[in-house]
Design a protein around this motif. Sequence first.
Motif, PDB file in Angstrom:
ATOM      1  N   LEU A  51       0.864  -1.327  -0.099  1.00 47.14           N
ATOM      2  CA  LEU A  51      -0.033  -0.048   0.153  1.00 47.14           C
ATOM      3  C   LEU A  51       0.977   1.131   0.148  1.00 47.14           C
ATOM      4  O   LEU A  51       0.758   2.134  -0.901  1.00 47.14           O
ATOM      5  N   LEU A  52       1.936   1.371   0.678  1.00 47.01           N
ATOM      6  CA  LEU A  52       2.678   2.438   1.159  1.00 47.01           C
ATOM      7  C   LEU A  52       3.427   2.616  -0.384  1.00 47.01           C
ATOM      8  O   LEU A  52       3.783   3.803  -0.820  1.00 47.01           O
ATOM      9  N   TYR A  53       4.093   1.660  -0.761  1.00 48.35           N
ATOM     10  CA  TYR A  53       4.836   1.782  -2.326  1.00 48.35           C
ATOM     11  C   TYR A  53       3.943   1.630  -3.350  1.00 48.35           C
ATOM     12  O   TYR A  53       4.448   1.287  -4.574  1.00 48.35           O
ATOM     13  N   ASP A  54       2.539   1.505  -3.265  1.00 45.87           N
ATOM     14  CA  ASP A  54       1.731   1.091  -4.368  1.00 45.87           C
ATOM     15  C   ASP A  54       2.548   0.119  -5.413  1.00 45.87           C
ATOM     16  O   ASP A  54       2.770   0.235  -6.590  1.00 45.87           O
ATOM     17  N   ASN A  55       2.664  -1.029  -4.824  1.00 49.19           N
ATOM     18  CA  ASN A  55       3.586  -2.091  -5.494  1.00 49.19           C
ATOM     19  C   ASN A  55       2.518  -3.289  -5.442  1.00 49.19           C
ATOM     20  O   ASN A  55       2.283  -4.079  -4.682  1.00 49.19           O
ATOM     21  N   GLU A  56       2.057  -3.799  -6.850  1.00 51.97           N
ATOM     22  CA  GLU A  56       1.294  -4.578  -6.989  1.00 51.97           C
ATOM     23  C   GLU A  56       2.031  -6.294  -6.772  1.00 51.97           C
ATOM     24  O   GLU A  56       1.341  -6.967  -6.574  1.00 51.97           O
ATOM     25  N   GLU A  57       3.330  -6.161  -7.120  1.00 52.61           N
ATOM     26  CA  GLU A  57       4.112  -7.255  -7.180  1.00 52.61           C
ATOM     27  C   GLU A  57       3.947  -7.775  -5.563  1.00 52.61           C
ATOM     28  O   GLU A  57       3.807  -8.935  -5.151  1.00 52.61           O
ATOM     29  N   ILE A  58       4.253  -6.909  -4.659  1.00 54.08           N
ATOM     30  CA  ILE A  58       4.161  -7.152  -3.266  1.00 54.08           C
ATOM     31  C   ILE A  58       2.733  -7.733  -2.918  1.00 54.08           C
ATOM     32  O   ILE A  58       2.484  -8.759  -1.885  1.00 54.08           O
ATOM     33  N   ALA A  59       1.746  -7.138  -3.315  1.00 56.54           N
ATOM     34  CA  ALA A  59       0.388  -7.377  -3.224  1.00 56.54           C
ATOM     35  C   ALA A  59      -0.027  -8.720  -3.493  1.00 56.54           C
ATOM     36  O   ALA A  59      -0.712  -9.422  -3.006  1.00 56.54           O
ATOM     37  N   ARG A  60       0.354  -8.879  -4.591  1.00 54.09           N
ATOM     38  CA  ARG A  60       0.123 -10.376  -5.273  1.00 54.09           C
ATOM     39  C   ARG A  60       1.067 -11.426  -4.452  1.00 54.09           C
ATOM     40  O   ARG A  60       0.293 -12.703  -4.359  1.00 54.09           O
ATOM     41  N   GLN A  61       2.041 -11.236  -3.796  1.00 53.58           N
ATOM     42  CA  GLN A  61       2.619 -12.021  -2.946  1.00 53.58           C
ATOM     43  C   GLN A  61       1.968 -12.249  -1.765  1.00 53.58           C
ATOM     44  O   GLN A  61       1.690 -13.407  -1.394  1.00 53.58           O
TER      45      GLN A  61
ATOM     46  N   ASP B 170      -5.896  -6.507  -1.854  1.00 48.35           N
ATOM     47  CA  ASP B 170      -6.889  -6.404  -2.745  1.00 48.35           C
ATOM     48  C   ASP B 170      -6.984  -4.744  -3.055  1.00 48.35           C
ATOM     49  O   ASP B 170      -7.259  -4.415  -3.937  1.00 48.35           O
ATOM     50  N   VAL B 171      -7.049  -4.017  -1.984  1.00 45.42           N
ATOM     51  CA  VAL B 171      -7.082  -2.602  -2.430  1.00 45.42           C
ATOM     52  C   VAL B 171      -6.073  -2.038  -3.534  1.00 45.42           C
ATOM     53  O   VAL B 171      -6.392  -1.386  -4.410  1.00 45.42           O
ATOM     54  N   VAL B 172      -5.006  -2.483  -3.109  1.00 46.89           N
ATOM     55  CA  VAL B 172      -3.917  -2.075  -3.822  1.00 46.89           C
ATOM     56  C   VAL B 172      -3.816  -2.624  -5.594  1.00 46.89           C
ATOM     57  O   VAL B 172      -3.580  -2.001  -6.260  1.00 46.89           O
ATOM     58  N   LEU B 173      -4.412  -4.111  -5.400  1.00 52.39           N
ATOM     59  CA  LEU B 173      -4.561  -4.688  -6.898  1.00 52.39           C
ATOM     60  C   LEU B 173      -5.726  -3.996  -7.618  1.00 52.39           C
ATOM     61  O   LEU B 173      -5.835  -4.128  -8.778  1.00 52.39           O
ATOM     62  N   ARG B 174      -6.777  -3.566  -6.735  1.00 46.75           N
ATOM     63  CA  ARG B 174      -8.063  -3.067  -7.418  1.00 46.75           C
ATOM     64  C   ARG B 174      -7.858  -1.402  -7.836  1.00 46.75           C
ATOM     65  O   ARG B 174      -8.720  -1.120  -8.657  1.00 46.75           O
ATOM     66  N   ASP B 175      -6.986  -0.819  -7.069  1.00 50.37           N
ATOM     67  CA  ASP B 175      -6.843   0.228  -7.415  1.00 50.37           C
ATOM     68  C   ASP B 175      -6.357   1.011  -8.483  1.00 50.37           C
ATOM     69  O   ASP B 175      -5.645   0.462  -9.221  1.00 50.37           O
ATOM     70  N   ILE B 176      -7.039   2.033  -9.027  1.00 55.38           N
ATOM     71  CA  ILE B 176      -6.627   2.502 -10.394  1.00 55.38           C
ATOM     72  C   ILE B 176      -5.702   3.546 -10.322  1.00 55.38           C
ATOM     73  O   ILE B 176      -4.835   3.546 -11.088  1.00 55.38           O
ATOM     74  N   GLU B 177      -5.633   4.183  -9.139  1.00 58.70           N
ATOM     75  CA  GLU B 177      -4.619   5.295  -9.012  1.00 58.70           C
ATOM     76  C   GLU B 177      -3.839   4.970  -7.849  1.00 58.70           C
ATOM     77  O   GLU B 177      -4.647   4.719  -6.669  1.00 58.70           O
ATOM     78  N   PRO B 178      -2.818   5.615  -7.403  1.00 61.38           N
ATOM     79  CA  PRO B 178      -2.204   5.481  -6.073  1.00 61.38           C
ATOM     80  C   PRO B 178      -2.854   6.371  -5.169  1.00 61.38           C
ATOM     81  O   PRO B 178      -3.339   7.295  -5.476  1.00 61.38           O
TER      82      PRO B 178
END
Lengths: 187, 187
Positions: free
Chosen positions: A28-38, A92-100
């Motif tokens: 969330l902090l770094y708006d990083n989808e890779e970490i979110a997927r992990q 999920d918030v990070v992955l769904r999010d349209i913008e940071p």
Amino acid sequence: MTPEDIEDLLLEMKDTSELMVDLAYSALLYDNEEIARQVIELEESIDAWDEEVQERAVQRALEDRDVEKALVFIRLANSIETIADGAVLIADVVLRDIEPHPVVAAALRESDTAIVTVTVPSDSPVTGKSLGEAKVASETGMWVIAIRRGPAWIYGPDEDTALREGDLLIARGPEEGEEELRALLSG
Amino acid sequence: MTPEDIEDLLLEMKDTSELMVDLAYSALLYDNEEIARQVIELEESIDAWDEEVQERAVQRALEDRDVEKALVFIRLANSIETIADGAVLIADVVLRDIEPHPVVAAALRESDTAIVTVTVPSDSPVTGKSLGEAKVASETGMWVIAIRRGPAWIYGPDEDTALREGDLLIARGPEEGEEELRALLSG
């Protein structure tokens, strides 16, 4: 690899759920989808372990007739799974999010425990040392959640994970720990 | 006291949920119903803040027409509430439990992050200093979750909480941090 005992399964679940929460906030902090997927991926292990605990707890109850103990194991596994679910919701918030969302990220930076990124510099005295040998956690208060090494990630490194020049560490700990971590890495 | 901004509410929720998880595991480890009840009490604040975030997020959306942002706030509050629910489930195990479960406690002691208790000795150099001044977190890696002072408890002490002789600290951190914490308190 699945641990043998119910107790070890619970321990693995606890440590994994804590890693998931830390990774979720980092994502969330770094708006990083890779970490979110992990985080989502780790949830699969948690679910599998949860089922495993339930099965083994009932099996053990058949042997030792201790229903109460079996229920404690099952309830604890469910509790930990709930914590992991919370981490998944953040991911999920990070992955769904349209913008940071810089405003949310800015707010979370004010947390009691800060999450920071620090790179191991080229002339670092810790290069080649493990996190344990470098005493990163006990000397600086910072807990390394993940390491980005080139294009690859190491999630939840342990005491034996060796540091390399250029490693990007994501770490969490007290605010003043960031400076101490930078100092330790710089020598 | 409820924070003014949605961002501050989320921050308060995050920090409180993390304290709840730490307290819940502490209650389990030390079979302590007093700590478990504190987790239940904190859940009431979380629920209240969660509702508050929802209300304010919708209000703000009416003003700035940013529906997406409002949903991020609401989802994050729900995520954090889920993590807090997990802590409550663990606390429930402690409160419902008929007898302590030393096997589970023993397993949890092997966690990546240990939870330990340490008493401030009578001749401690940190007596009268705050946790921040004593640099407990950054010098030892140990995060103080709660302090037992005589019959009273201080839950989630902050940087400004001063230490007193005889304080029993419940702290979490890396395994080797326990020794460092004892050394810091003994001077």
